[in-house]
Design a protein around this motif. Structure first.
Motif, PDB file in Angstrom:
ATOM      1  N   UNK A   1     103.686  75.517  36.804  1.00 39.54           N
ATOM      2  CA  UNK A   1     102.547  76.210  37.416  1.00 39.54           C
ATOM      3  C   UNK A   1     102.869  76.364  38.901  1.00 39.54           C
ATOM      4  N   UNK A   2     103.221  77.571  39.308  1.00 42.46           N
ATOM      5  CA  UNK A   2     103.784  77.781  40.640  1.00 42.46           C
ATOM      6  C   UNK A   2     102.724  78.183  41.657  1.00 42.46           C
ATOM      7  N   UNK A   3     102.310  79.419  41.661  1.00 40.06           N
ATOM      8  CA  UNK A   3     101.325  79.892  42.629  1.00 40.06           C
ATOM      9  C   UNK A   3     100.794  81.245  42.224  1.00 40.06           C
ATOM     10  N   UNK A   4      99.661  81.611  42.802  1.00 46.46           N
ATOM     11  CA  UNK A   4      99.046  82.897  42.495  1.00 46.46           C
ATOM     12  C   UNK A   4      98.295  83.371  43.730  1.00 46.46           C
ATOM     13  N   UNK A   5      98.227  84.683  43.909  1.00 47.64           N
ATOM     14  CA  UNK A   5      97.485  85.232  45.037  1.00 47.64           C
ATOM     15  C   UNK A   5      98.381  85.975  45.999  1.00 47.64           C
ATOM     16  N   UNK A   6      97.939  86.046  47.241  1.00 42.93           N
ATOM     17  CA  UNK A   6      98.617  86.825  48.275  1.00 42.93           C
ATOM     18  C   UNK A   6      99.288  85.887  49.274  1.00 42.93           C
ATOM     19  N   UNK A   7     100.621  85.724  49.189  1.00 43.66           N
ATOM     20  CA  UNK A   7     101.303  84.798  50.105  1.00 43.66           C
ATOM     21  C   UNK A   7     101.352  85.287  51.548  1.00 43.66           C
ATOM     22  N   UNK A   8     100.992  86.565  51.772  1.00 45.87           N
ATOM     23  CA  UNK A   8     100.959  87.088  53.143  1.00 45.87           C
ATOM     24  C   UNK A   8      99.586  86.982  53.793  1.00 45.87           C
ATOM     25  N   UNK A   9      98.639  86.352  53.120  1.00 47.92           N
ATOM     26  CA  UNK A   9      97.260  86.323  53.595  1.00 47.92           C
ATOM     27  C   UNK A   9      97.059  85.394  54.790  1.00 47.92           C
ATOM     28  N   UNK A  10      97.916  84.401  54.956  1.00 39.75           N
ATOM     29  CA  UNK A  10      97.720  83.402  56.004  1.00 39.75           C
ATOM     30  C   UNK A  10      96.807  82.266  55.592  1.00 39.75           C
ATOM     31  N   UNK A  11      96.225  82.342  54.402  1.00 40.92           N
ATOM     32  CA  UNK A  11      95.331  81.306  53.886  1.00 40.92           C
ATOM     33  C   UNK A  11      95.938  80.722  52.620  1.00 40.92           C
ATOM     34  N   UNK A  12      96.118  79.401  52.592  1.00 42.39           N
ATOM     35  CA  UNK A  12      96.692  78.755  51.412  1.00 42.39           C
ATOM     36  C   UNK A  12      95.741  77.686  50.897  1.00 42.39           C
ATOM     37  N   UNK A  13      95.476  77.729  49.601  1.00 48.30           N
ATOM     38  CA  UNK A  13      94.624  76.754  48.925  1.00 48.30           C
ATOM     39  C   UNK A  13      95.551  75.858  48.102  1.00 48.30           C
ATOM     40  N   UNK A  14      95.507  74.549  48.319  1.00 49.72           N
ATOM     41  CA  UNK A  14      96.394  73.621  47.622  1.00 49.72           C
ATOM     42  C   UNK A  14      95.561  72.631  46.821  1.00 49.72           C
ATOM     43  N   UNK A  15      95.734  72.657  45.505  1.00 50.68           N
ATOM     44  CA  UNK A  15      95.053  71.718  44.627  1.00 50.68           C
ATOM     45  C   UNK A  15      95.922  70.514  44.320  1.00 50.68           C
ATOM     46  N   UNK A  16      95.577  69.813  43.264  1.00 50.70           N
ATOM     47  CA  UNK A  16      96.255  68.560  42.952  1.00 50.70           C
ATOM     48  C   UNK A  16      97.371  68.760  41.922  1.00 50.70           C
ATOM     49  N   UNK A  17      97.008  68.948  40.656  1.00 49.76           N
ATOM     50  CA  UNK A  17      97.986  69.123  39.585  1.00 49.76           C
ATOM     51  C   UNK A  17      97.357  69.986  38.500  1.00 49.76           C
ATOM     52  N   UNK A  18      98.172  70.667  37.703  1.00 53.63           N
ATOM     53  CA  UNK A  18      97.613  71.517  36.641  1.00 53.63           C
ATOM     54  C   UNK A  18      96.892  70.702  35.576  1.00 53.63           C
ATOM     55  N   UNK A  19      95.909  71.334  34.949  1.00 58.03           N
ATOM     56  CA  UNK A  19      95.252  70.778  33.778  1.00 58.03           C
ATOM     57  C   UNK A  19      95.777  71.450  32.522  1.00 58.03           C
ATOM     58  N   UNK A  20      95.075  71.248  31.412  1.00 55.44           N
ATOM     59  CA  UNK A  20      95.538  71.782  30.132  1.00 55.44           C
ATOM     60  C   UNK A  20      95.570  73.309  30.135  1.00 55.44           C
ATOM     61  N   UNK A  21      94.532  73.957  30.679  1.00 58.13           N
ATOM     62  CA  UNK A  21      94.496  75.418  30.699  1.00 58.13           C
ATOM     63  C   UNK A  21      95.610  75.977  31.577  1.00 58.13           C
ATOM     64  N   UNK A  22      95.819  75.370  32.732  1.00 59.96           N
ATOM     65  CA  UNK A  22      96.877  75.832  33.638  1.00 59.96           C
ATOM     66  C   UNK A  22      98.257  75.636  33.017  1.00 59.96           C
ATOM     67  N   UNK A  23      98.431  74.534  32.317  1.00 58.83           N
ATOM     68  CA  UNK A  23      99.713  74.256  31.685  1.00 58.83           C
ATOM     69  C   UNK A  23     100.026  75.287  30.607  1.00 58.83           C
ATOM     70  N   UNK A  24      99.013  75.703  29.859  1.00 57.73           N
ATOM     71  CA  UNK A  24      99.237  76.701  28.803  1.00 57.73           C
ATOM     72  C   UNK A  24      99.572  78.067  29.384  1.00 57.73           C
ATOM     73  N   UNK A  25      98.876  78.441  30.470  1.00 62.68           N
ATOM     74  CA  UNK A  25      99.029  79.789  31.006  1.00 62.68           C
ATOM     75  C   UNK A  25     100.044  79.885  32.144  1.00 62.68           C
ATOM     76  N   UNK A  26     100.398  78.765  32.762  1.00 58.09           N
ATOM     77  CA  UNK A  26     101.336  78.795  33.870  1.00 58.09           C
ATOM     78  C   UNK A  26     100.740  79.364  35.142  1.00 58.09           C
ATOM     79  N   UNK A  27      99.408  79.309  35.278  1.00 59.67           N
ATOM     80  CA  UNK A  27      98.696  79.862  36.432  1.00 59.67           C
ATOM     81  C   UNK A  27      97.767  78.788  36.986  1.00 59.67           C
TER      82      UNK A  27
END
Length: 307
Positions: A140-166
């Protein structure tokens, strides 16, 4: 035992998977934690043959002549705790007395060689030394706009994120989208990632060793995105990014400087509650709202034209 209808059976399996049960077991109960400890002890046990008669002496998987049987503690520093049943970090070929340091060095070299975000994602996909990589379905890498200047950092993927890779999908992802929308952000005007790119089995907390192995990739991720502001979601994210030990209830609502080594060190970071925590503790949404207003105020200050 009652006979389940096909629909009830599917619902039960879905519930088990959401709870982190992702393997089948035998009819006889087995203590997996105890088995893991036994396997680790067997791997760490010295060979019965002498070093002179062993053809693999000094190689990975075999005893090294004159090497200590375990890592020596650093004076004044306690050894990081490892969660019960969590796999040990495998040593690299030719590693010395501290295999974790060798693997972390390999992670730093691999991450440092990445020149773009796709390069970094490919590096993560190829990094098999972290036990979490071998048990996860997707990176589960990253999603969104890397040029935005704003980064949101969570903890670790859950089951849904693990299945979808998002990152941040499912119920917690919908709440995060609502939180961002309340301050004028969405996934096209912010970039979202996690401290840990692989789901820990059963959604357990990552061990200190696992965090150490992922930290070089997080540092390089931040350097490539080069955010002007970072929002840390949850205790693990806040502690890692700010190099603090307090819990999220103490860290939330307070600005700090990014303490992860790299070009982005010193970037302003604000910590707040993780959406999954807010779903379990809705009375703290009012505190998260205050944090979001503080984050929005800092965003507007950065966007304001200079004199």
């Amino acid at each position: 035992m009652p006979v389940l209808s096909p629909a009830d059976a599917v619902a039960l399996l879905h519930w088990y998977r959401e709870a982190g049960v992702d393997v089948l077991v035998e009819d006889t109960p087995q203590d997996s934690f105890l088995l893991s400890e036994r396997h680790a002890a067997e791997r760490a046990a010295p060979s019965r043959s002498s070093p002179a008669s062993s053809p693999v002496s000094g190689l990975a998987g075999g005893p090294r002549a004159g090497a200590p049987s375990r890592r020596e503690p650093v004076p004044g520093r306690s050894a990081p705790a490892r969660a019960a049943g969590a796999p040990a970090v495998p040593p690299l070929p030719g590693s010395g007395a501290d295999p974790l340091a060798d693997v972390c060095r390999s992670a730093r070299e691999l991450a440092g060689a990445a020149r773009t975000l796709p390069d970094l994602q490919a590096a993560l996909d190829s990094f098999s030394a972290c036990p979490l990589r071998r048990t996860a379905t997707n990176t589960v890498f990253g999603v969104g706009n890397p040029q935005s200047g704003i980064m949101i950092v969570g903890e670790a993927p859950g089951a849904d994120e693990d299945r979808q890779g998002i990152p941040f999908v499912g119920v917690s992802g919908k709440l995060l989208d609502a939180m961002l929308a309340s301050i004028g952000l969405d996934r096209s005007s912010a970039y979202i990632s996690n401290v840990i790119p692989w789901r820990p089995p059963g959604n357990r907390r990552p061990t200190a060793d696992e965090i150490a192995l992922c930290l070089p990739f997080l540092s390089r991720h931040l350097d490539l995105v080069r955010p002007r502001l970072v929002l840390a979601l949850g205790g693990l994210a806040a502690q890692t990014l700010l190099s603090r030990t307090e819990g999220i209830t103490r860290l939330r609502g307070r600005w700090g400087d990014l303490a992860v080594q790299g070009e982005s060190a010193g970037t302003p970071v604000l910590a707040t509650f993780h959406p999954a925590y807010l779903l379990r503790t809705p009375e703290h949404k009012r505190l998260a709202w205050r944090d979001l207003l503080e984050f929005r105020a800092r965003m507007r200050h950065l966007e304001a034209p200079g004199p």
